[in-house]
Design an enzyme around this catalytic site. Structure first.
Site, PDB file in Angstrom:
ATOM      1  N   CYS A  19       1.169  -8.602  15.234  1.00  0.00           N
ATOM      2  CA  CYS A  19       2.534  -8.060  15.233  1.00  0.00           C
ATOM      3  C   CYS A  19       3.574  -9.175  15.245  1.00  0.00           C
ATOM      4  CB  CYS A  19       2.805  -7.207  16.466  1.00  0.00           C
ATOM      5  SG  CYS A  19       1.877  -5.691  16.577  1.00  0.00           S
ATOM      6  N   LYS A  40      -2.413  -2.850   6.644  1.00  0.00           N
ATOM      7  CA  LYS A  40      -3.074  -4.014   6.059  1.00  0.00           C
ATOM      8  C   LYS A  40      -4.269  -4.447   6.885  1.00  0.00           C
ATOM      9  CE  LYS A  40       0.981  -5.834   5.930  1.00  0.00           C
ATOM     10  NZ  LYS A  40       2.337  -6.246   5.544  1.00  0.00           N
ATOM     11  N   CYS A  61       0.905 -10.250  20.666  1.00  0.00           N
ATOM     12  CA  CYS A  61      -0.025  -9.844  19.608  1.00  0.00           C
ATOM     13  C   CYS A  61       0.269 -10.696  18.378  1.00  0.00           C
ATOM     14  CB  CYS A  61       0.109  -8.360  19.261  1.00  0.00           C
ATOM     15  SG  CYS A  61      -0.874  -7.907  17.805  1.00  0.00           S
ATOM     16  N   HIS A  65       0.838  -1.198   0.000  1.00  0.00           N
ATOM     17  CA  HIS A  65       0.000   0.000   0.000  1.00  0.00           C
ATOM     18  C   HIS A  65       0.876   1.252   0.000  1.00  0.00           C
ATOM     19  CE1 HIS A  65       1.007   0.260   4.220  1.00  0.00           C
ATOM     20  NE2 HIS A  65       0.399  -0.876   4.498  1.00  0.00           N
ATOM     21  N   HIS A  79      -2.192  -2.413  16.724  1.00  0.00           N
ATOM     22  CA  HIS A  79      -3.410  -2.931  16.110  1.00  0.00           C
ATOM     23  C   HIS A  79      -4.676  -2.642  16.910  1.00  0.00           C
ATOM     24  CE1 HIS A  79      -0.232  -5.361  14.200  1.00  0.00           C
ATOM     25  NE2 HIS A  79      -0.989  -5.189  13.143  1.00  0.00           N
ATOM     26  N   HIS A 122       4.050   1.440   2.179  1.00  0.00           N
ATOM     27  CA  HIS A 122       5.241   0.761   1.654  1.00  0.00           C
ATOM     28  C   HIS A 122       5.888   1.608   0.560  1.00  0.00           C
ATOM     29  CE1 HIS A 122       2.549  -2.717   2.884  1.00  0.00           C
ATOM     30  NE2 HIS A 122       3.609  -2.876   3.663  1.00  0.00           N
ATOM     31  N   LYS A 164      -3.744   5.198  10.665  1.00  0.00           N
ATOM     32  CA  LYS A 164      -2.542   4.719   9.993  1.00  0.00           C
ATOM     33  C   LYS A 164      -2.929   3.805   8.828  1.00  0.00           C
ATOM     34  CE  LYS A 164       1.563   1.934  10.313  1.00  0.00           C
ATOM     35  NZ  LYS A 164       1.762   0.509  10.231  1.00  0.00           N
ATOM     36  N   CYS A 189      -2.988  -4.198  21.893  1.00  0.00           N
ATOM     37  CA  CYS A 189      -1.763  -3.924  21.148  1.00  0.00           C
ATOM     38  C   CYS A 189      -1.742  -2.453  20.728  1.00  0.00           C
ATOM     39  CB  CYS A 189      -1.726  -4.825  19.913  1.00  0.00           C
ATOM     40  SG  CYS A 189      -0.598  -4.218  18.661  1.00  0.00           S
TER      41      CYS A 189
HETATM   42 ZN   LIG Z   1      -0.279  -5.811  17.070  1.00  0.00          ZN
END
Ligand SMILES: [Zn+2]
Length: 501
Positions: free
Chosen positions: A128, A294, A125, A17, A145, A20, A291, A142
Site C-alpha cells: 500500500c 494487481k 504495508c 485491469h 492486501h 481501472h 477484489k 493489511c
Molecule cells: Zn496493503
C-alpha cells in the site's frame, strides 16, 4: 464554465485491469454528461509513477525504472481508446512540470509551518505504501492486501493533519452529498469525530525514486502527496488555476477514500485552496468474491477482452447497469451478455429498427404532428410518462448515479415496447388505420430519439448510430434536445446493435 472530471491517477506498477476500466468508465460518463449539460468539461487521467514499490517491482523484472514506468504508463494510456474514452489530459507524476509543481507546493506548506521534520514509527504495508494504525489492521495484516505489515521507525517530514480536522468536519457537516454515495461521507465524518488525527508522514528516506524534498536530498515526497497534486498539475496544464479544484469531480474507488476525503482536503485547506466539488466513490467488482487487484493475479480481467466480446458500449452499459456504485458486484460474463442483449439489442436497438422501418415504408421517413392530428389518450399517457423517466435520468446523472439512469431508461423502454406491441402498427394494411399507425410511429420515434440522447453518456457509439438516422449529431446536441419534437425525420432503419454471443 470549464469543469473537470478526474479518474484516479493510477499507480503504474502493473497492467491495468477491469477495476481501472470501471473507474475510467464512470468518470467518462460523468464527463460526457457535463458536456451534454453545456459545460466545457475536461477529462483528466494519468499515472502515479514514483515510490519504493515501483522501484522494487522494476528491479524484480530486471528493468530500468524509467523504462518500466514508461511501459506501464503507455499501457494505461492505451486502456481508454477501446472503451471509447478520450481523456483531455494524461498526467504523469514523473513529468518535469509535475515535479516542479510538487516542489513548489512543498515549499509553501513548509513555509506555513504545516510540514515539519520529525520521526515516525508505525506499522507499514509495503504494497500500500502506507502506514496503518492498529485499529485499521486485521491483527498484523493489511486490510487491503491481507499481508503482514512491518514495523518501521524513521525520520520523516510530517504534515499537521490534526490542525485541519475541525474545519474539515464542519465542512462535511455543512455540505451533505459532497461525497456520494452519502454513506462514504458519513464514514469519514465518523473518523473525524473519533478524536485527534495523527500527523501524516509525507516523506520517505531510503527511496530515491521520487520527487526530492527541497533542500533535503535524503527524503523524497510520499507518493500519495505526489499523486494527489497530480490533479492540480493536470488542471493548470489546461490553463486552469489551482482554484479550479472547486469545479472538479473526482471519481475514485472506495479503497482510496481516505486519501481523497481526508488527506487531500486537509492539504488543500492548508494551502488555502477550495475543496473539490464532489467525490464520486464506487465500490468494487470482484471475481469469485475477491477484489480485482494487481496483487491477486487470479482476479485480473483484461478490460479489452471484455470490450471485444461485449463491444465498448456493451461493457460500459453492463458495468453501470449491474449494480449501484455503493455495492460490490461479482463479474459474470454470462450475466453481462444477458443484460446487454436484453436491454441494448432487444429493448432498444430492435425497437428503433422496427419503428424506423415502418416510418420509411409508410411515411417516406417523415411524420409531423400536424398530419398526426390530435394524439389519442394512450399516446399522450406514454409521452407524459416518458417526460418523467427522462427527468429521472437527468436527476440521476446530476447525483452521479448512472445505475439509476439505466433503471429509468429501461422502464421507459419497457413501456414503449409495450405500447408498440399493443398497437401493432405493422398491421397497417390488415385492420389498423393509417392515423393509428402514424400516431404510434410518431410517438415511438419521439421517445427513442430522447432515449438515445439520454443514454449517450453511457453508450456513446450506439446513441450516435441511432441519432444519425434522425439527422442528429452528439457533437452539437445538448441535454435540452431531450424534449418532445413535433416533427420526426428518419433516414434509414439499420441494425444499431448486434446481439452479443
Ligand atoms: Zn496493503
Amino acid at each position: 464554465m470549464t469543469t473537470f472530471t478526474t479518474t484516479p491517477i493510477f499507480y503504474a506498477n502493473g497492467e491495468p485491469h477491469l477495476g481501472h476500466a470501471y473507474s475510467g468508465i464512470l468518470a467518462d460518463i460523468c464527463h460526457r454528461y457535463q458536456r451534454l449539460a453545456g459545460h466545457n468539461d475536461v477529462l483528466i487521467t494519468g499515472t502515479d509513477e514514483h515510490g519504493k514499490k515501483i522501484a522494487s517491482t522494476a528491479e524484480a523484472h530486471h528493468t530500468d525504472i524509467r523504462e518500466f514506468v514508461d511501459q506501464k504508463s503507455a499501457a494505461f494510456s492505451a486502456l481508454w481508446r477501446p472503451l471509447v474514452i478520450e481523456p483531455d489530459v494524461f498526467v504523469r507524476t514523473t513529468d518535469t512540470y509535475h515535479k516542479a509543481h510538487i516542489t513548489e507546493v512543498w515549499s509553501r506548506l513548509l513555509a506555513k509551518g504545516d510540514i515539519y521534520l520529525g520521526a515516525y514509527s508505525g506499522e507499514y504495508c509495503v504494497a500500500c505504501e502506507q502506514y496503518y494504525s492498529e485499529r485499521d489492521l486485521n491483527g498484523r495484516q493489511c486490510p487491503v492486501h491481507g499481508r503482514e505489515v512491518e514495523t518501521i521507525s524513521e525520520p520523516t517530514y510530517l504534515f499537521k493533519l490534526e490542525h485541519y480536522r475541525q474545519s474539515l468536519l464542519a465542512y462535511y457537516h455543512a455540505n451533505p452529498g459532497v461525497i456520494t454515495p452519502l454513506h462514504y461521507q458519513e464514514a469519514i465524518i465518523e473518523q473525524l469525530e473519533a478524536g485527534p488525527l495523527e500527523d501524516l508522514s509525507v516523506s520517505r528516506i531510503n527511496n530515491n525514486w521520487g520527487v526530492e524534498v527541497p533542500n533535503d536530498q535524503e527524503h523524497t515526497v510520499y507518493v500519495w502527496i505526489d499523486a494527489l497534486f497530480g490533479y492540480i498539475t493536470a488542471i493548470t496544464s489546461q490553463d486552469g488555476s489551482e482554484q479550479d479544484i472547486a469545479n472538479t469531480v473526482h471519481v475514485l474507488g472506495k479503497d482510496i477514500l481516505k486519501f481523497h476525503a481526508l488527506y487531500w482536503p486537509c492539504l488543500l485547506l492548508a494551502l488555502e485552496l477550495p475543496l473539490p466539488r464532489k467525490l464520486v466513490v464506487h465500490s468494487w467488482w470482484t471475481i469469485e468474491g475477491e477484489k480485482i487487484s494487481k496483487s491477486n493475479p487470479d482476479t485480473i480481467v483484461n478490460p479489452e477482452v471484455f470490450a471485444k466480446r461485449l463491444t465498448a458500449d456493451g461493457l460500459r452499459y453492463a458495468l453501470v447497469r449491474q449494480k449501484p456504485l455503493s455495492r460490490d458486484g461479482n463479474v459474470s460474463l454470462s450475466e453481462f451478455i444477458e443484460t446487454v442483449n436484453a436491454d441494448l439489442a432487444n429493448s432498444f436497438a430492435n425497437l428503433v429498427k422496427r419503428n424506423n422501418t415502418l416510418i420509411t415504408q409508410y411515411f417516406a421517413g417523415h411524420i409531423s404532428q400536424d398530419n398526426a392530428i390530435a394524439l389519442d389518450d394512450e399516446c399522450l399517457l406514454l409521452l407524459s410518462s416518458a417526460e418523467e423517466y427522462i427527468q429521472q435520468a437527468a436527476t440521476a446523472y446530476q447525483s452521479f448515479s448512472p445505475f439509476e439512469v439505466t433503471l429509468a431508461l429501461k422502464q421507459l423502454l419497457d413501456e414503449t415496447n409495450g405500447f408498440f406491441h399493443h398497437r401493432s402498427p405493422w398491421l397497417m394494411n390488415k385492420g389498423k388505420g393509417s392515423q393509428h399507425v402514424r400516431q404510434t410511429c410518431f410517438v415511438v420515434a419521439n421517445i427513442v430519439r430522447q432515449i438515445a440522447i439520454a443514454i449517450s453518456p453511457i453508450t456513446p457509439i450506439l446513441a450516435q448510430s441511432v441519432l444519425s438516422e434522425f439527422g442528429l449529431s452528439l457533437k452539437t446536441l445538448k441535454w435540452e434536445s431531450v424534449a418532445f419534437t413535433d416533427e420526426v425525420n428518419v433516414t434509414g432503419a439499420k441494425s444499431h446493435f448486434q446481439r452479443v454471443k
